[in-house]
Write a protein that holds these residues in place. Structure first.
Motif, PDB file in Angstrom:
ATOM      1  N   SER A  54     -22.541  67.118  33.915  1.00 30.13           N
ATOM      2  CA  SER A  54     -23.578  66.345  33.223  1.00 30.13           C
ATOM      3  C   SER A  54     -24.541  67.285  32.531  1.00 30.13           C
ATOM      4  CB  SER A  54     -24.329  65.437  34.203  1.00 30.13           C
ATOM      5  OG  SER A  54     -25.151  66.204  35.032  1.00 30.13           O
ATOM      6  N   SER A  70     -28.266  67.278  30.153  1.00 27.43           N
ATOM      7  CA  SER A  70     -29.411  66.507  29.698  1.00 27.43           C
ATOM      8  C   SER A  70     -30.242  67.458  28.833  1.00 27.43           C
ATOM      9  CB  SER A  70     -30.160  66.034  30.948  1.00 27.43           C
ATOM     10  OG  SER A  70     -31.442  65.669  30.655  1.00 27.43           O
ATOM     11  N   THR A  98     -18.862  67.732  22.901  1.00 29.11           N
ATOM     12  CA  THR A  98     -18.948  66.265  22.868  1.00 29.11           C
ATOM     13  C   THR A  98     -20.388  65.803  23.065  1.00 29.11           C
ATOM     14  OG1 THR A  98     -16.801  66.272  23.927  1.00 29.11           O
ATOM     15  CG2 THR A  98     -17.929  64.165  23.801  1.00 29.11           C
ATOM     16  N   GLU A  99     -21.032  66.354  24.059  1.00 28.45           N
ATOM     17  CA  GLU A  99     -22.414  65.940  24.347  1.00 28.45           C
ATOM     18  C   GLU A  99     -23.351  66.258  23.198  1.00 28.45           C
ATOM     19  OE1 GLU A  99     -23.840  64.341  27.161  1.00 28.45           O
ATOM     20  OE2 GLU A  99     -21.713  63.857  27.299  1.00 28.45           O
ATOM     21  N   LYS A 159     -25.462  63.666  20.916  1.00 26.96           N
ATOM     22  CA  LYS A 159     -26.925  63.821  20.787  1.00 26.96           C
ATOM     23  C   LYS A 159     -27.326  63.794  19.320  1.00 26.96           C
ATOM     24  CE  LYS A 159     -28.889  68.042  21.114  1.00 26.96           C
ATOM     25  NZ  LYS A 159     -29.909  68.346  20.109  1.00 26.96           N
ATOM     26  N   GLN A 201     -18.626  58.138  19.094  1.00 26.74           N
ATOM     27  CA  GLN A 201     -17.615  58.586  20.058  1.00 26.74           C
ATOM     28  C   GLN A 201     -16.242  58.700  19.419  1.00 26.74           C
ATOM     29  OE1 GLN A 201     -18.309  59.412  23.475  1.00 26.74           O
ATOM     30  NE2 GLN A 201     -16.290  60.294  23.208  1.00 26.74           N
TER      31      GLN A 201
END
Lengths: 285, 278
Positions: B15, B17, B256-257, B261, B266
């Motif tokens: 994950s 952030s 990907t993240e 962002k 997707q």
């Protein structure tokens, strides 16, 4: 028109000035001829000299010289209460000091970054290689255990402190004799024999071999203080007395020009070096 | 009794952030399952004269544990991270400035045995698995890399991705003490719980990295290896290749993240239009 005597003097002055002003270019010139600034081959090692037992106030001691790098190491054993979570284990507390005396790059005061990094590395190597099983340091579970304070000080810095320090630490540990302890249940204290002494239980003798890569092309063994600021990759391989690998560390890009990986060559050279050290130095075979 | 072998190529759920530390130029949090770290980058900023360099930016890396004072382990990790980043970042673009990177563990460090009677380490960690320091190191490295990407204020040659490799014993009978003849254990990525951690590897992914021109972008160049425990060279090389697969997965996840962002959909990302992070 200068006379021959004066011109040869000024040539000598120019070489050392060139070294100070343009260290990289100076180094490259040597490497182009296939040698290093101290005359060694790329994978050549400096001579090692080990002297044990010279500090009578310590339970074990060693003085090691690797080229000009000189390390003094002393081991003191004290008694402490084991941790609640590990009631039958003792402690090993290594500490390396790089004081201002050993090199102009260290200032007096709290341990600098390099000293802390080396202390951490030595601690990791000793723990992960299982050099001394912590259970062998237990005197009485939950009540008393040995703490081995291993203090190493560098008194002359010429690069590759990690290799020299590990040799000193291992030699000092092998030299260490601690009194035979008896735990008195009633009094809750430990009594140590004044006469009977034993050696430590040392299961392995790992020693390190450090390398450096310069300019992505030259793999060098045992970097000196002059070479260390110029290199971009360092590799340390730790091998024990049976030729078995204990740990490897690499920081920086590993591949060399031409596609080979420096790690394979380092491992091979490290094993050879460990054999050589075992033969040269009986105190750490 | 045989232990069920887990898939060696699996990582714990990753994950990311972004931007949680609003006052820093860039910040990011990264986690391998429950092993988390957060990093912030400020720079180029004002530098104090003592560390000022005339031809390039000064890079400072500070690593902080979750609890307690930074010790030698954190200092060591900080120095190594700085050594690698000094080559990955184009510091010559910002001379006489400071790039300050602070990486903070959000998971407890493994308690080190300490002889002092009132040691904080013996009271802080209740019943955690020991030797998770490689996992934590990998999370800290990834968080630092992400913070630099998030800040986007210093040009980077390559993206740094790290993973941990461990060894899972396949039988619970007496451990095989002879290294190398290991038919009883297998190398696995991102070990947790009972699986023994053996090492941390980090790779630089970028076209400008490595001796064999261009290979660095796809395959990555190993720039950090910290492997210990009884082993032979073959096992080490296998570990490097396994780590490379893991690092590529981490890189794909980062891409990907980052795309999400920045507002990509997707579906577009799934086509893998190769957002070039080199």
């Amino acid at each position: 028109m200068a006379s021959t005597g004066t011109s040869s003097q000024s040539t000598k002055l120019e070489a050392s000035t060139f070294q100070r002003l343009h260290p990289r270019a100076y180094f490259e010139r040597f490497l182009a001829e296939g040698i290093r600034t101290d005359g060694r081959e790329a994978l050549g090692w400096r001579g090692v000299n080990v002297n044990v037992g010279s500090i009578s106030t310590a339970d074990g001691s060693a003085l090691v010289r690797l080229g000009d790098t000189t390390i003094v190491c002393g081991v003191k054993a004290e008694i402490a209460q084991p941790n609640l979570e590990r009631p039958d284990e003792g402690f090993i507390v290594p500490n390396i000091d790089l004081p201002a005396i050993c090199s102009p790059k260290f200032k007096p005061g709290a341990p600098g970054e390099e000293a802390q990094v080396i202390s951490d590395r030595i601690n990791e190597i000793l723990l992960s290689s299982g050099v001394i099983p912590l259970s062998s340091l237990c005197i009485h579970p939950k009540k008393a255990a040995w703490v081995l304070y291993i203090d190493a000080t560098c008194i002359n810095y010429d690069g590759n402190v990690i290799d020299a320090t590990l040799i000193a630490v291992m030699a000092a540990l092998k030299n260490t004799r601690i009194p035979v302890p008896t735990f008195d249940e009633e009094a809750g204290t430990t009594i140590c024999s004044r006469v009977n002494k034993v050696s430590l239980t040392i299961t392995r003798t790992p020693l390190s071999a450090s390398f450096a890569v310069f300019d992505g092309t030259h793999l060098l063994a045992d970097p000196s203080a002059f070479e260390e600021p110029l290199i971009e990759t360092s590799v340390t391989v730790v091998v024990d007395e049976h030729g078995e690998l204990a740990s490897v560390t690499q920081v920086g890009v590993g591949s060399l020009a031409g596609g080979s990986q420096s790690m394979s060559e380092c491992i091979k050279a490290a094993k050879q070096r460990r054999r050589q050290l075992g033969e040269l130095v009986g105190e750490i075979s | 009794m045989a232990v069920v072998p887990r898939n060696p190529h699996n990582l714990r759920p990753l994950s990311i952030s972004w931007g949680e530390i609003s006052r820093a130029d860039g910040s990011a949090r990264f986690a391998f399952g429950t092993t988390q770290a957060i990093a912030s980058v400020s720079g180029p900023i004002e530098v104090r004269q003592m560390v000022e360099l005339p031809s390039r930016a000064t890079l400072e890396v500070l690593v902080r544990p979750l609890s307690g004072v930074p010790g030698t382990t954190e200092k060591s990790l900080g120095k190594r991270l700085r050594d690698i980043l000094e080559h990955a970042l184009l510091l010559s673009h910002h001379p006489r400035t400071l790039i300050q990177l602070v990486a903070q563990s959000l998971s407890p460090s493994p308690s080190l045995p300490s002889p002092s009677p009132s040691s904080s380490s013996s009271s802080s960690s209740p019943s955690l698995p020991s030797s998770s320091h490689h996992s934590l190191a990998a999370a800290l490295i990834n968080a630092s890399s992400l913070a630099l990407l998030h800040a986007a204020s210093i040009p980077m040659r390559a993206t740094l991705c790290a993973v941990t490799v461990g060894k899972q014993k396949l039988t619970t009978t007496a451990t095989n003490t002879h290294p190398g003849a290991d038919s009883h254990s297998v190398l696995v990525l991102d070990p947790e719980g009972e699986v023994e951690e053996r090492g941390c590897f980090a790779f630089l992914f970028g076209a400008a990295v490595g001796g064999g021109g261009g290979g660095g972008a796809l395959e990555g160049e190993v720039v950090w290896a910290d492997w210990s425990g009884a082993f032979n060279e073959d096992e080490y090389l296998q570990a490097v290749e396994l780590a490379r697969l893991g690092a590529k997965k981490v890189l794909r996840f980062i891409k990907t993240e980052m795309a999400l962002k920045n507002g990509f959909m997707q579906d577009d990302i799934d086509c893998d239009n190769g957002m070039d992070l080199s």
